[in-house]
Design an enzyme around this catalytic site. Structure first.
Site, short mmCIF file in Angstrom:
data_model
loop_
_atom_site.label_atom_id
_atom_site.label_comp_id
_atom_site.label_asym_id
_atom_site.label_seq_id
_atom_site.Cartn_x
_atom_site.Cartn_y
_atom_site.Cartn_z
N LYS A 1 32.89 25.22 40.70
CA LYS A 1 32.75 26.44 39.96
C LYS A 1 31.95 26.23 38.83
O LYS A 1 31.25 27.17 38.34
CB LYS A 1 34.32 26.81 39.49
CG LYS A 1 35.17 26.93 40.37
CD LYS A 1 36.33 27.86 40.06
CE LYS A 1 36.29 29.35 40.24
NZ LYS A 1 37.20 30.12 39.60
N GLU B 1 36.87 29.54 29.91
CA GLU B 1 36.31 30.67 29.91
C GLU B 1 36.96 31.67 28.78
O GLU B 1 38.18 31.43 28.63
CB GLU B 1 36.37 31.54 31.36
CG GLU B 1 35.53 30.95 32.28
CD GLU B 1 35.88 31.73 33.85
OE1 GLU B 1 36.50 32.42 33.98
OE2 GLU B 1 35.13 31.30 34.81
N HIS C 1 47.64 36.15 43.47
CA HIS C 1 46.53 35.80 43.92
C HIS C 1 46.18 35.90 45.32
O HIS C 1 45.45 35.33 45.97
CB HIS C 1 46.07 34.32 43.45
CG HIS C 1 46.29 34.09 41.86
ND1 HIS C 1 45.62 34.89 40.85
CD2 HIS C 1 47.09 33.34 41.00
CE1 HIS C 1 46.05 34.50 39.81
NE2 HIS C 1 46.80 33.57 39.84
N ARG D 1 31.87 32.23 53.20
CA ARG D 1 32.43 32.72 54.78
C ARG D 1 32.74 34.25 54.98
O ARG D 1 32.24 35.06 53.83
CB ARG D 1 33.85 31.98 54.62
CG ARG D 1 34.83 32.80 53.35
CD ARG D 1 36.15 32.63 53.53
NE ARG D 1 36.94 33.40 52.63
CZ ARG D 1 37.44 33.16 51.63
NH1 ARG D 1 36.76 31.96 50.97
NH2 ARG D 1 37.95 34.14 50.88
C1 MV4 Z 1 40.14 35.10 35.13
C2 MV4 Z 1 40.90 36.28 34.71
C3 MV4 Z 1 40.76 36.55 33.15
N1 MV4 Z 1 39.78 36.05 32.79
N2 MV4 Z 1 39.23 34.48 34.26
C4 MV4 Z 1 42.75 34.52 39.10
C5 MV4 Z 1 42.16 33.83 40.53
C6 MV4 Z 1 40.73 33.33 40.33
N3 MV4 Z 1 39.76 33.46 41.27
C7 MV4 Z 1 40.33 33.93 39.07
N4 MV4 Z 1 41.42 34.68 38.50
C8 MV4 Z 1 41.26 35.04 37.14
N5 MV4 Z 1 40.61 34.63 36.44
C9 MV4 Z 1 39.14 34.93 33.05
N6 MV4 Z 1 38.41 34.54 32.31
C10 MV4 Z 1 41.84 36.92 35.69
C11 MV4 Z 1 41.94 36.24 36.90
C12 MV4 Z 1 43.18 36.86 37.75
C13 MV4 Z 1 42.84 37.75 38.74
C14 MV4 Z 1 41.41 37.52 39.20
C15 MV4 Z 1 41.19 38.23 40.29
C16 MV4 Z 1 42.01 38.79 41.32
C17 MV4 Z 1 43.48 38.89 40.68
C18 MV4 Z 1 43.80 38.24 39.44
C19 MV4 Z 1 45.07 38.20 39.24
C20 MV4 Z 1 45.26 37.58 37.83
C21 MV4 Z 1 44.47 36.88 37.19
#
Ligand code: MV4
Length: 503
Positions: A116, A200, A235, A292
């Protein structure tokens, strides 16, 4: 063009790839584990080879065995599907060494996007907006405290090697940051074997919107617009749609351009997905790139008319894209529901087992991508997804109505499924209005459902009262008949819903 392709996967995605190959006149080689020897992908392929026992580590993750089968079977290319080896840079590297074409990007693109922090550094240089935060992993506790102060709370600690919510911690206050750091590090270490963590800014109530891209080996990169994937549970995406009800044309255009820039930054080839978080003001930030084919690719296929798997195969064979960006149009609306063998009443507990009866929906605008059939036993060793139900409608309202209709036609017995859960989401007013973010299922939907549920004593009382009323009615009607009085005051019941025919 290839004459024979090995499909290094199982279930619905293996079937999906085999179908594309069959239509293109390409022979297919299936691989299977012992519990999959009667699976649909084995039946549909031209050739099938056993990999080993059920555990994925001994079958679908066994790189050397799969390479050996590719050699033996004369396959020139391997389609990895999603999951298993699909984003494994080491596997991609091995295939490059062996001269077997991977239907996917280079091992180098996979390596960069797999980290990342490396991904953030690389796309930032290409002008892609990333979530404010660090581009490098953090070394010391002091550095973490200091950086969090600069960024401003709330912040998120994330595993540099991570993805999918593992090794991720939300920190709302400085007092929590060091314990959160320890937890993020140990989770990252145990999940990815790497305890590197970066910071972040936390985006409140974000939406998850991703852009599908296609890049050929001649330098052409196009995007196929967006998918809205905010309906997730822990997730795990459960419902996806295209277009996003939240994105306007201007934002859509800019996100598409940015996604293409991100792909170009790693000399991307083949199909990929650039994920964004979108805040309430429609600011969007690069989250990660998936190197993918994705589970939810059909919603894009339904609105663009482009067969993404066939394009992947043509690209891997060195053919140029057959269309330009201007020729890609987004028509109507598509929704996908992932149907799992899980019990929604038992906290979505996996429910593998024998499918006793199966009747899949059909009719206008309905697509069911499935790897199961009547009599198939869903193995407990893999992901319990049974099928993906995808619908297309001329607009979002028609797509929702069609999805409700299709879900109600679906019959699966022998295992519990998430179909009733999907029906409830389709009837949820927030979902219908497009008013949701990534917190919807866990924080809004289940809370509302719990509030609507009657406390049990009242339910029992009402049920008892209804039962007593019906019995008295039945008895009084019967006694009147016997006594020769007839049913007398029929007018009393005739216009009461449900009473006309029962007595
Ligand atoms: C975040 C966020 C809020 N702020 N990053 C969750 C899985 C990972 N791929 C990234 N995720 C998140 N990152 C920042 N800076 C909130 C989430 C997140 C989320 C993101 C995408 C889809 C569903 C989610 C559910 C909870 C939190």
């Amino acid at each position: 063009m290839f004459s024979r392709i090995l499909v290094a996967n199982r279930g619905e995605i293996a079937v999906r790839v085999i179908r594309a190959c069959r239509e293109m006149g390409i022979e297919t080689v299936a691989v299977y584990s012992d519990v999959d020897r009667h699976a649909l992908h084995v039946r549909y392929a031209d050739y099938a080879y056993r990999l080993g026992p059920a555990p994925a580590s001994e079958s679908y993750l066994n790189m050397e065995k799969i390479i050996e089968v590719a050699r033996k079977s004369g396959a020139q290319a391997i389609h990895p599907g999603y999951g298993f080896l699909a984003e494994n840079a080491e596997f991609a590297k091995r295939l490059e060494e062996e001269g077997i074409k991977l239907i996917g990007p280079s091992s180098e693109a996979m390596r960069v996007m797999g980290s990342k922090t490396l991904a953030r550094q690389t796309v930032t240089k290409a002008g892609v907006p990333v979530i404010p935060g660090t581009l490098e992993p953090l070394a010391t506790e002091e550095e973490v405290v200091e950086t969090a102060r600069e960024i401003g709370y709330p912040v998120m600690l994330k595993a540099a090697a991570g993805g999918g919510g593992k090794g991720m911690r939300l920190v709302r206050d400085e007092s929590e940051i060091l314990s959160a750091l320890r937890m993020a590090r140990s989770e990252a270490k145990s999940s990815f074997g790497d305890d590197s963590v970066y910071i972040e800014k936390y985006i409140e109530k974000p939406r998850h919107v991703e852009i599908q891209i296609l890049a050929d080996s001649h330098g052409n990169v196009v995007h196929l617009f967006e998918r809205e994937c905010s309906i997730q549970r822990r997730h795990q995406k459960v419902i996806e749609e295209s277009p996003s009800p939240f994105i306007d044309d201007e934002t859509r255009k800019r996100m598409g351009e940015v996604a293409v820039a991100a792909a170009r930054a790693v000399n991307y080839e083949n199909a990929g997905t650039v994920e964004f978080l979108v805040d309430a003001d429609k600011n969007f930030y690069f989250l990660e790139m998936n190197t993918r084919l994705q589970v939810e690719h059909p919603v894009t296929e339904m609105v663009t008319g482009i067969d993404i798997v066939k394009e992947q195969i043509r690209i891997a064979a060195g053919e140029p894209l057959s269309f330009t960006q201007e020729q890609v149009r987004q028509v109507g609306h598509a929704i996908e529901c992932r149907i799992y063998a899980e019990d929604p009443d038992r906290n979505f507990f996996p429910c593998p087992g024998l499918i006793e009866r199966l009747r899949t929906p059909g009719g206008p605008g309905v697509r069911d991508d499935s790897g199961v059939f009547e009599g198939f036993e869903i193995p407990m060793h893999y992901d319990p997804m049974i099928s993906k139900l995808i619908v297309w409608g001329k607009d979002r309202a028609e797509a929702i109505a069609r999805m409700k209709r299709a879900l109600s036609e679906y019959v699966i017995t022998g295992v519990k499924t998430t179909i009733p859960f999907h029906i409830r989401v389709m009837n949820n007013r927030h979902f219908i209005e497009g008013d949701f973010d990534t917190n919807f299922i866990d924080k809004v939907f289940f809370k509302e459902e719990a509030e609507r549920e009657l406390p049990e004593p009242e339910v029992a009382m009402l049920a008892g009262a209804i039962e007593r009323f019906r019995r008295e009615l039945r008895e009084s009607l019967r006694s009147k008949e016997i006594s020769g009085e007839g049913i007398g005051s029929l007018w009393k019941y005739t216009y009461r819903p449900g009473f006309g025919k029962k007595f």
